[in-house]
Design an enzyme around this catalytic site. Structure first.
Site, PDB file in Angstrom:
ATOM      1  CG  HIS A  40      23.386 101.026  63.713  1.00 55.58           C
ATOM      2  ND1 HIS A  40      22.894 102.307  63.786  1.00 55.58           N
ATOM      3  CD2 HIS A  40      22.360 100.263  63.249  1.00 55.58           C
ATOM      4  CE1 HIS A  40      21.624 102.322  63.401  1.00 55.58           C
ATOM      5  NE2 HIS A  40      21.269 101.097  63.066  1.00 55.58           N
ATOM      6  CG  HIS A  97      16.743 103.951  57.598  1.00 57.05           C
ATOM      7  ND1 HIS A  97      18.073 103.858  57.246  1.00 57.05           N
ATOM      8  CD2 HIS A  97      16.609 103.168  58.697  1.00 57.05           C
ATOM      9  CE1 HIS A  97      18.701 103.057  58.072  1.00 57.05           C
ATOM     10  NE2 HIS A  97      17.837 102.621  58.965  1.00 57.05           N
ATOM     11  CE  LYS A 108      22.534 103.152  59.426  1.00 55.20           C
ATOM     12  NZ  LYS A 108      22.714 101.825  59.902  1.00 55.20           N
ATOM     13  CG  ASP A 165      39.934 108.012  44.725  1.00 51.90           C
ATOM     14  OD1 ASP A 165      40.044 106.768  44.817  1.00 51.90           O
ATOM     15  OD2 ASP A 165      39.605 108.588  43.683  1.00 51.90           O
ATOM     16  CE  LYS A 216      18.455 106.027  61.551  1.00 49.30           C
ATOM     17  NZ  LYS A 216      18.796 105.048  60.529  1.00 49.30           N
ATOM     18  CG  ASP A 250      17.424 128.107  67.627  1.00 50.65           C
ATOM     19  OD1 ASP A 250      16.221 127.796  67.676  1.00 50.65           O
ATOM     20  OD2 ASP A 250      18.039 128.610  68.591  1.00 50.65           O
TER      21      ASP A 250
END
Length: 513
Positions: free
Chosen positions: A409, A169, A411, A416, A171, A176
């Site tokens: 979508h 999952h 996440k 704090d 991404k 470079d």
């Protein structure tokens, strides 16, 4: 045994015998380039002096605008002169996916070493183009936990469920070894054309500085893992002319009127085919990469090597506030106890997830819905994103339980008002135990405070709030201007959908969600 039955059994045995994956003993692994090989590249010259001004910190730029997120990736691909390491769960051959794949192809033509690692569950109808790209002398393409039977792939969930059920999952998009983009977005139009005005529809960060080297090294771990197969071992050979059809498709996609917004974003983001770094306002902060051991893809990672085990030590214990944004939120009984314990200590716990009308995976919502009452009784604030106009709905390439392109979508979570996590990790059993995940822990009161402020101000105007009445029954409120609208059932849903979710909540499938 009748001849027909004998033939059927023989065919089935042959099929199952052909489901074994090839050996990896002849696979040749590449690794990150040495520092001296990066010197002289534009990105090296542009980022290293900036990083030297901020010792032990990385420059972080949140990418909340979908067009900016697309443009940033495209410009990194165009800026690269040495390497491109690209890792994704879903990649679509639509307008943005085709343009981005052609950008990698163009980089390879310029002499850039391109390594592309894709999860095999999210690349519908891409076998030929990936096989063609892999023939390029400067491109290597690999598939994570591939299906040996290409059509129908779903057969792999029957013959090798344990492996097929574990997906990559992660991404990341690294150019470079000097700039990287990580976060929640996959590659496809629904991830780069989110509804205007929807807060947290998705979230990536562009990073420069020391965390980029960590991201590049982490890519090497996955590239060399036991789940990473060169496509030459999996896919049939194709002719070199197939790359010409990719270029034609990219030109056609670029000429599509719907591509205009992306091309305009590119003009803003780029200068002479390089990313305009001097126009970007980076937040400089200590940043640590956290990711699962890729052995998780084979079910062989120790608990201590999982992202979920590393996060508590990196984040620390919340004492004031815990603000969580998770589109696919399945807390489980253990998670509810942990959140309730926080709340009992006086920590303000707030969660934003998708409402039933907005989610694209009803089974996942069922896993969340059956825990709502317990969380509310523990004093946890629950907010649910409304379905937005133009919501793309269910993304079939994500599989039966996978996350894809629903209204919300992103996440992320903040602790704090000091530290923030941004990455691919959903708060559900699948992210915790089955799929591999990646993200950044950023020690930034500025970024964490922005999430905290959003929960205080904007989110309540854009989401339903779930509460309990005096008889312990759930109800939802929506703020529409000065008017508050009350719902006694899941807003925007019919009886059949609600009943379906209820039935799913009874099934022993929480560990799959």
């Amino acid at each position: 045994m009748p001849p027909t039955r004998s033939l059927t059994v023989a065919c089935l045995l042959a099929l199952l015998g052909g489901c074994a994956l090839p050996a990896l003993d002849q696979r040749i692994n590449s690794t990150v380039l040495p520092e001296q090989a990066l010197q002289g590249a534009w990105l090296d010259a542009a980022t290293v002096p900036l990083a030297r001004l901020h010792p032990n910190e990385s420059g972080i730029l949140p990418l909340t605008d979908p067009r900016q997120a697309f443009a940033a990736r495209m410009v990194l691909a165009r800026s690269a002169e040495r390497t491109l390491d690209v890792q994704y769960y879903i990649w679509h051959m639509d307008i943005t996916g085709t343009m981005m794949l052609e950008a990698l192809h163009d980089a390879a033509d310029r002499g850039v070493r391109v390594r592309l690692l894709l999860d095999d569950n999210g690349i519908r109808d891409m076998d030929e183009v990936l096989a063609a790209l892999d023939r390029h002398p400067n491109m290597d393409v690999r598939l994570f936990n591939p299906f040996s039977v290409r059509k129908p792939k779903m057969l792999g969930f029957i013959t090798h469920f344990s492996r097929a059920n574990r997906r990559m999952h992660n991404k990341s998009f690294t150019a470079d070894q000097r700039a990287t983009i990580i976060g929640g977005r996959n590659i496809g139009d629904e991830y780069f054309a989110a509804t205007d005005g929807l807060l947290f529809s998705d979230l990536d960060v562009l990073a420069i500085g020391p965390v980029v080297a960590d991201t590049a090294s982490d890519f090497d771990r996955y590239w060399a893992s036991g789940s990473s197969y060169p496509v030459s071992l999996i896919l049939p050979e194709v002719s070199d002319t197939r790359l010409a059809t990719l270029s034609e498709a990219a030109a056609q996609a670029q000429g599509d009127p719907r591509a205009e917004q992306y091309l305009q974003a590119l003009q803003v983001q780029a200068r002479d085919n390089h990313i305009a770094l001097d126009t970007l306002r980076f937040e400089w902060a200590p940043t640590r990469l956290v990711s699962d051991d890729p052995a998780k893809g084979l079910g062989e990672a120790d608990d201590s090597e999982l992202l979920i085990s590393a996060l508590p030590a990196l984040i620390g214990e919340a004492t004031e506030s815990f603000d969580l944004v998770s589109p696919y939120f399945v807390p489980t009984a253990d998670g509810v106890r942990a959140l309730a314990a926080m709340s009992a200590r006086g920590v303000k716990v707030r969660v934003l997830t998708n409402a039933l009308e907005a989610t694209d995976v009803a089974a996942v919502h069922a896993g969340y819905a059956k825990r709502r009452r317990d969380m509310l009784e523990a004093g946890i604030t629950l907010l649910e994103t409304q379905r937005q106009p133009g919501d793309p709905g269910r993304n079939e390439s994500a599989g039966p339980f996978g996350s894809s392109g629903s209204s919300l979508h992103a996440k992320t979570f903040a602790v704090d008002g000091r530290k923030v996590f941004i990455g691919s990790f959903n708060f559900d059993p699948r992210s915790a135990r089955l799929n591999t995940e990646l993200g950044f822990v950023i020690d930034s009161p500025t970024l964490a405070g922005a999430i905290n402020d959003a929960f205080d101000q904007q989110i309540p105007r854009e989401a339903y709030r779930v509460q309990l009445d005096e008889r312990g029954r759930l109800y939802w409120t929506e703020q529409r201007g000065d008017e508050e609208i009350l719902y006694t059932r899941e807003p925007g849903t019919g009886l059949l959908k609600r009943m379906g979710v209820k039935v799913l909540s009874w099934l022993p499938i929480e560990w799959l969600l």
